[in-house]
Design a protein around this motif. Sequence first.
Motif, PDB file in Angstrom:
ATOM      1  N   UNK A  26       0.964  -1.353   0.016  1.00  0.00           N
ATOM      2  CA  UNK A  26       0.022   0.092  -0.252  1.00  0.00           C
ATOM      3  C   UNK A  26       0.974   1.324   0.123  1.00  0.00           C
ATOM      4  N   UNK A  27       0.867   2.142  -1.143  1.00  0.00           N
ATOM      5  CA  UNK A  27       1.576   3.158  -1.327  1.00  0.00           C
ATOM      6  C   UNK A  27       0.994   4.389  -0.597  1.00  0.00           C
ATOM      7  N   UNK A  28       1.759   5.096   0.373  1.00  0.00           N
ATOM      8  CA  UNK A  28       1.205   6.095   1.082  1.00  0.00           C
ATOM      9  C   UNK A  28       1.580   7.596   0.043  1.00  0.00           C
ATOM     10  N   UNK A  29       3.101   7.734   0.059  1.00  0.00           N
ATOM     11  CA  UNK A  29       3.557   8.656  -0.928  1.00  0.00           C
ATOM     12  C   UNK A  29       4.693   8.391  -1.381  1.00  0.00           C
ATOM     13  N   UNK A  30       5.240   8.955  -2.413  1.00  0.00           N
ATOM     14  CA  UNK A  30       6.475   8.765  -3.240  1.00  0.00           C
ATOM     15  C   UNK A  30       7.534   9.643  -2.507  1.00  0.00           C
ATOM     16  N   UNK A  31       8.941   9.226  -2.601  1.00  0.00           N
ATOM     17  CA  UNK A  31      10.039  10.090  -2.094  1.00  0.00           C
ATOM     18  C   UNK A  31      10.610  11.032  -3.190  1.00  0.00           C
ATOM     19  N   UNK A  32      10.532  10.602  -4.474  1.00  0.00           N
ATOM     20  CA  UNK A  32      11.277  11.392  -5.643  1.00  0.00           C
ATOM     21  C   UNK A  32      10.726  12.681  -5.571  1.00  0.00           C
ATOM     22  N   UNK A  33      11.625  13.711  -5.313  1.00  0.00           N
ATOM     23  CA  UNK A  33      11.025  15.380  -5.214  1.00  0.00           C
ATOM     24  C   UNK A  33      11.982  16.084  -5.725  1.00  0.00           C
ATOM     25  N   UNK A  34      11.754  17.380  -5.356  1.00  0.00           N
ATOM     26  CA  UNK A  34      12.759  18.653  -5.854  1.00  0.00           C
ATOM     27  C   UNK A  34      13.700  18.694  -4.864  1.00  0.00           C
ATOM     28  N   UNK A  35      14.903  18.974  -5.204  1.00  0.00           N
ATOM     29  CA  UNK A  35      15.856  19.250  -4.111  1.00  0.00           C
ATOM     30  C   UNK A  35      15.704  20.639  -3.861  1.00  0.00           C
ATOM     31  N   UNK A  36      15.829  21.000  -2.223  1.00  0.00           N
ATOM     32  CA  UNK A  36      15.796  22.083  -1.878  1.00  0.00           C
ATOM     33  C   UNK A  36      16.704  22.458  -0.653  1.00  0.00           C
ATOM     34  N   UNK A  37      16.501  23.651   0.040  1.00  0.00           N
ATOM     35  CA  UNK A  37      17.676  24.036   1.145  1.00  0.00           C
ATOM     36  C   UNK A  37      16.736  24.520   2.192  1.00  0.00           C
ATOM     37  N   UNK A  38      17.341  25.118   3.424  1.00  0.00           N
ATOM     38  CA  UNK A  38      16.523  25.493   4.377  1.00  0.00           C
ATOM     39  C   UNK A  38      15.665  26.572   4.440  1.00  0.00           C
ATOM     40  N   UNK A  39      15.628  27.383   2.881  1.00  0.00           N
ATOM     41  CA  UNK A  39      14.756  28.336   2.377  1.00  0.00           C
ATOM     42  C   UNK A  39      13.397  27.854   1.801  1.00  0.00           C
ATOM     43  N   UNK A  40      13.316  26.364   1.695  1.00  0.00           N
ATOM     44  CA  UNK A  40      12.399  25.800   1.037  1.00  0.00           C
ATOM     45  C   UNK A  40      12.349  26.228  -0.514  1.00  0.00           C
ATOM     46  N   UNK A  41      13.484  26.981  -1.084  1.00  0.00           N
ATOM     47  CA  UNK A  41      13.568  27.315  -2.385  1.00  0.00           C
ATOM     48  C   UNK A  41      13.741  26.013  -3.448  1.00  0.00           C
ATOM     49  N   UNK A  42      12.932  26.123  -4.608  1.00  0.00           N
ATOM     50  CA  UNK A  42      13.281  25.110  -5.660  1.00  0.00           C
ATOM     51  C   UNK A  42      14.718  25.685  -6.331  1.00  0.00           C
ATOM     52  N   UNK A  43      15.427  24.630  -6.762  1.00  0.00           N
ATOM     53  CA  UNK A  43      16.901  24.811  -7.270  1.00  0.00           C
ATOM     54  C   UNK A  43      17.034  24.562  -8.436  1.00  0.00           C
ATOM     55  N   UNK A  44      17.595  25.321  -9.419  1.00  0.00           N
ATOM     56  CA  UNK A  44      17.953  25.133 -10.884  1.00  0.00           C
ATOM     57  C   UNK A  44      19.390  25.304 -11.137  1.00  0.00           C
ATOM     58  N   UNK A  45      20.009  24.093 -11.390  1.00  0.00           N
ATOM     59  CA  UNK A  45      21.601  23.993 -11.568  1.00  0.00           C
ATOM     60  C   UNK A  45      22.015  24.438 -10.199  1.00  0.00           C
TER      61      UNK A  45
END
Length: 471
Positions: free
Chosen positions: A395-414
């Motif tokens: 039974x799958x609750x949620x997946x762990x593949x996600x967007x890398x972030x930091x302690x500001x919760x910002x989405x990161x590009x390169x």
Amino acid sequence: MEPDVLVIGGGNAALCAALMAREAGANVLLLEAAPRAWRGGNSAHTRNLRCMHDAPQDVLVDAYPEEEYWQDLLKVTGGITNEHLARLTIRASSTCRDWMRSHGVHFQPPLSGALHVARTNAFFMGGGKALVNAYYRSAERLGVRVRYEAPVDRIEVKNGRFVAALLRNGERISARACVLAAGGFESNRDWLREAWGQNERGEWPADNFLIRGTAFNQGVLLKHLIDDHHADRVGDPTQAHMVAIDARAPLYDGGICTRIDCVSLGVVVNREARRFYDEGEDFWPKRYAIWGRLVAQQPGQIAWSIIDSKAIGRFMPPVFPGVKAHSLPELARQIGLDEATFMQTLNDYNAACRVGRFDHTALDDCHTEGVAPAKTHWARPIDTGPFFSYALRPGVTFTYLGLKTDDTAAVRFNDQPSDNLFVAGEMMAGNVLGKGYTAGVGMSIGTAFGRIAGTQAAAAALKKGAQHASA
């Protein structure tokens, strides 16, 4: 009117972000893909929040200090975690309950006995559905605009900055800042199949997965950010919060009541009628979420939890009754397993049991010797009829593949953080959860990063607004 902050998603992380952004003075619009009756995503199925505390606090007993919480997380993830973000989550879990109460969340008195979590977890009165309803009421009271049945398929990003969201109906909504909190991809069967592939038996394991939560977490935005905008990603697409649940559970939204909690009190056998893992490894808050993945690796992605009458009354009763038989051979025949192999497995296990002082509330000294796999705790012969069996599926609750972030919760590009696009909840939980799970930590991550993302988004939006005003 163009919002200062656009929040995409409708669960705990999204609501925390929307509330924090509004409290910071931003004009906020929240887009929830589901109809109003199904709002809240997987958060509606939750029950508790894992909380650090150095001394007894309101609904929490004893103490659960930062280092113990960290060691528990380290153990279940096998070290696949960002320690800085994990400790940020842990510390935030100690200070969020008063804020949650200010938005209408109520906690129930400490639990005791077999659940074994009164020290580590604070339970929501009325469960996750009551929590998300309280947050929605608070959001609407504060002036957060909420739109239901508003799935977002794409977003416009320019030079790492959010520009606008494009809804499935063709509508375009621009905003000065955005928080992505639209969940993982666990409801997307095609993506699950792609991630898990075909096994050596020619099976597609994902075809036999059940989804414990919402049908609306299709991972559309997650895939779009990774594939089209090349956002930095984190995590293994096959890793997930995956629990062994009743094989008769519905495809979606079975929630907590489909879990089978008697695994540690008996043995688990696969389709070949053989045991394949230590059923007594640890208490359920730390180890229940490994069993879904274990079953997923078995032939046909199915297994059976076998107990005898001595286990009755010592675990949370399942919703559906188990298969009942007055002898073990009869039980094997009823569930369609090879009787001879089944009896050899049970006889070998029974003979290997070294029963000391049995205590299902502690890591006791009842164990096996001379059988593989070993059972390290709570090992007692299965010899007292009637006997019971519960068929298990992943039974799958949620997946762990996600967007890398930091302690500001910002989405990161390169590896560069966006200054107006943020992420929270399942879409970034893989930063903390590389694998494994311990009860309540998903809500800890969502609450911590939802609040950070909302605060950061409001600051970015209001700064942009001030610049426009001065220009």
